[in-house]
Design a protein around this motif. Structure first.
Motif, short mmCIF file in Angstrom:
data_model
loop_
_atom_site.label_atom_id
_atom_site.label_comp_id
_atom_site.label_asym_id
_atom_site.label_seq_id
_atom_site.Cartn_x
_atom_site.Cartn_y
_atom_site.Cartn_z
N LYS A 83 0.82 -1.21 0.00
CA LYS A 83 0.00 0.00 0.00
C LYS A 83 0.85 1.26 0.00
O LYS A 83 0.53 2.25 -0.66
CB LYS A 83 -0.94 -0.01 1.20
CG LYS A 83 -2.11 -0.98 1.07
CD LYS A 83 -3.08 -0.86 2.24
CE LYS A 83 -4.31 -1.74 2.04
NZ LYS A 83 -5.27 -1.61 3.17
N HIS A 92 -6.95 3.96 -3.86
CA HIS A 92 -8.35 3.84 -3.43
C HIS A 92 -9.08 2.69 -4.12
O HIS A 92 -10.06 2.17 -3.59
CB HIS A 92 -9.09 5.16 -3.68
CG HIS A 92 -9.32 5.45 -5.14
ND1 HIS A 92 -8.35 6.01 -5.94
CD2 HIS A 92 -10.40 5.24 -5.92
CE1 HIS A 92 -8.84 6.15 -7.16
NE2 HIS A 92 -10.08 5.69 -7.18
N ARG A 95 -8.57 -0.56 -1.88
CA ARG A 95 -8.73 -0.45 -0.43
C ARG A 95 -9.46 -1.65 0.19
O ARG A 95 -9.21 -2.02 1.33
CB ARG A 95 -9.50 0.83 -0.08
CG ARG A 95 -8.66 2.09 -0.21
CD ARG A 95 -9.38 3.28 0.38
NE ARG A 95 -8.65 4.52 0.16
CZ ARG A 95 -7.63 4.93 0.90
NH1 ARG A 95 -7.23 4.18 1.90
NH2 ARG A 95 -7.03 6.06 0.64
#
Length: 227
Positions: A83, A92, A95
């Motif tokens: 990440k 995003h 996620r």
């Protein structure tokens, strides 16, 4: 991230266009820091659990054995490591992926594409190899850097060339001012045929340094009146 031989630098931020280069560097980085992290990324992590009244009960960290805690920590570090390497504009979209392997596989699917996409990219790279030549104003180092990048991309798409093909392509791509030196290299056929790409590049760099030294000596102002 600490390691027994020192503290390593954080992983490089991913640039989509350099994915294959980044992927190789990232694997090296993770393996250097913790092989168990790499195992989580490639083989997956499965949280320890027990059955209680017919239902699955996931162990909390405090109830895990030392070995289970170690694997759990490696998984969390691996997930965080990936990440931290993703630019915010694509982070995003990943996620909701719960494990390091899920994230790693999804990233590969997005950047590498399916078999048809990879085959198409491989064909484009082959064409780029065929037409590879110096660009106007490029220095020797810039040509070499661009060539290495092309070689990395070709290798990532399982496109292989023998050493002689790689050497000939690079030499043929150089500007005409290199023609005399290239002819000298090729005239010694026995040595030339035994050289690796790295050895040829080393010779090119050495000769280029020699030329630069000569050019610098001509830049010095001479004054015959002194003598």
């Amino acid at each position: 991230m600490d390691h027994e031989v020192g503290r390593s630098a954080p992983p490089k931020l991913l640039k989509i266009e350099d994915y294959f280069w980044w992927k190789e560097r990232f694997e090296t980085y993770v393996r250097f820091n913790d092989l168990k992290m790499w195992e989580c990324i490639t083989e997956g992590y499965f949280a320890p659990y027990e059955m209680e009244e017919g239902k699955i009960k996931i162990f909390t960290y405090s109830t895990m054995t030392q070995e289970q805690k170690s694997k759990y920590e490696s998984e969390n570090k691996a997930l965080a490591c990936i990440k931290m390497s993703l630019p915010h504009e694509i982070l995003h979209t990943f996620r909701r992926l719960p494990t390091a392997k899920d994230l790693w596989d999804a990233l590969a699917k997005r950047c590498e594409g399916n078999d048809q996409v990879r085959k198409g990219k491989a064909e484009l790279l082959k064409k780029q190899f065929i037409i590879f030549k110096h660009l106007k104003g490029e220095s020797l180092e810039e040509i070499i850097t661009r060539y290495y990048h092309l070689m990395t991309e070709l290798d990532s798409h399982d496109v292989k060339y023998v050493e002689a093909e790689k050497i000939d392509k690079l030499l043929d791509a150089l500007p005409s001012k290199w023609d005399m030196y290239i002819m000298m290299l090729r005239n010694d056929e026995a040595k030339y045929n035994a050289m690796t790409l790295e050895e040829v590049i080393g010779k090119l760099r050495a000769y280029n340094f020699h030329l630069q030294k000569k050019e610098m000596s001509f830049d010095q102002v001479q004054d015959p009146g002194i003598y």
